[in-house]
Design a protein around this motif. Structure first.
Motif, PDB file in Angstrom:
ATOM      1  N   TYR A   1       0.849  -1.200   0.000  1.00 12.80           N
ATOM      2  CA  TYR A   1       0.000   0.000   0.000  1.00 12.80           C
ATOM      3  C   TYR A   1       0.879   1.243   0.000  1.00 12.80           C
ATOM      4  CZ  TYR A   1      -4.377  -2.407   1.035  1.00 12.80           C
ATOM      5  OH  TYR A   1      -5.486  -3.202   0.968  1.00 12.80           O
TER       6      TYR A   1
ATOM      7  N   VAL B   1      -6.673  11.254  -6.065  1.00 13.91           N
ATOM      8  CA  VAL B   1      -7.027  10.083  -6.868  1.00 13.91           C
ATOM      9  C   VAL B   1      -6.375  10.168  -8.248  1.00 13.91           C
ATOM     10  CG1 VAL B   1      -8.938   8.892  -8.023  1.00 13.91           C
ATOM     11  CG2 VAL B   1      -9.138   9.535  -5.616  1.00 13.91           C
TER      12      VAL B   1
ATOM     13  N   ALA C   1      -2.652   9.449  -7.990  1.00 19.37           N
ATOM     14  CA  ALA C   1      -2.397   8.020  -7.809  1.00 19.37           C
ATOM     15  C   ALA C   1      -2.606   7.246  -9.105  1.00 19.37           C
ATOM     16  CB  ALA C   1      -3.294   7.467  -6.704  1.00 19.37           C
ATOM     17  N   MET C   2      -3.652   7.590  -9.844  1.00 22.83           N
ATOM     18  CA  MET C   2      -3.926   6.892 -11.102  1.00 22.83           C
ATOM     19  C   MET C   2      -2.867   7.195 -12.160  1.00 22.83           C
ATOM     20  SD  MET C   2      -8.086   7.281 -11.113  1.00 22.83           S
ATOM     21  CE  MET C   2      -8.230   6.930 -12.843  1.00 22.83           C
TER      22      MET C   2
ATOM     23  N   THR D   1       1.129   5.807 -10.417  1.00 22.10           N
ATOM     24  CA  THR D   1       1.387   4.495  -9.825  1.00 22.10           C
ATOM     25  C   THR D   1       0.789   3.415 -10.727  1.00 22.10           C
ATOM     26  OG1 THR D   1      -0.660   4.291  -8.530  1.00 22.10           O
ATOM     27  CG2 THR D   1       1.156   5.518  -7.512  1.00 22.10           C
TER      28      THR D   1
ATOM     29  N   ALA E   1      -1.107   1.116  -9.370  1.00 23.08           N
ATOM     30  CA  ALA E   1      -2.036   0.552  -8.394  1.00 23.08           C
ATOM     31  C   ALA E   1      -3.183  -0.176  -9.086  1.00 23.08           C
ATOM     32  CB  ALA E   1      -2.594   1.651  -7.504  1.00 23.08           C
TER      33      ALA E   1
ATOM     34  N   VAL F   1      -7.553   2.315  -6.322  1.00 27.84           N
ATOM     35  CA  VAL F   1      -7.288   3.596  -5.664  1.00 27.84           C
ATOM     36  C   VAL F   1      -8.524   3.943  -4.847  1.00 27.84           C
ATOM     37  CG1 VAL F   1      -6.872   6.069  -6.030  1.00 27.84           C
ATOM     38  CG2 VAL F   1      -5.763   4.393  -7.525  1.00 27.84           C
TER      39      VAL F   1
ATOM     40  N   PHE G   1      -9.870   6.417  -1.016  1.00 25.23           N
ATOM     41  CA  PHE G   1      -9.451   7.502  -0.138  1.00 25.23           C
ATOM     42  C   PHE G   1     -10.040   7.352   1.252  1.00 25.23           C
ATOM     43  CE2 PHE G   1     -13.545   9.257  -1.264  1.00 25.23           C
ATOM     44  CZ  PHE G   1     -13.905  10.043  -0.177  1.00 25.23           C
TER      45      PHE G   1
END
Length: 83
Positions: free
Chosen positions: A11, A58, A61-62, A65, A67, A70, A72
Motif C-alpha cells: 500500500y 485520486v 495516484a492513477m 502508480t 495501483a 485507488v 481515499f
C-alpha cells in the motif's frame, strides 16, 4: 498510518494538504518522510475544498502508480484503514 504501512508494504498513501493554516502540512511532511516510498504529499497553497483535493489525490495516484485500486480516507479515519 505507519503501523498499517509496515504491515502492508504493498500500500502507498497520497496525502493532500488543502491550504491548511495550522501545522497540518508539517505533520504530513513528517509522516511522509517516515513512510519513505510508501508516501507522497501534495500541497495546495490555498484551500480548494474536500471534493477537489480528493480528486487531485485520486488522479495523482492513477497517473503516477501502477495501483490495481485507488481509494481515499479522511484524515480522522472514520473508516478504518483495513476497510
Amino acid at each position: 498510518f505507519l503501523d498499517f504501512a509496515r504491515e502492508n508494504s504493498h500500500y502507498s498513501f497520497v496525502f493532500v494538504n488543502d491550504g491548511s493554516r495550522d501545522r497540518t502540512r508539517e505533520v504530513l511532511a513528517q509522516l511522509v518522510e517516515r513512510l519513505g516510498t510508501q508516501g507522497v504529499l501534495l500541497d495546495n497553497p490555498v484551500n480548494q475544498g474536500k471534493a477537489e483535493v480528493v480528486r487531485q489525490g485520486v488522479l495523482w495516484a492513477m497517473d503516477n502508480t501502477a495501483a490495481a485500486a485507488v481509494g481515499f480516507w479522511d484524515a480522522e479515519l472514520a473508516t478504518p484503514l483495513p476497510e
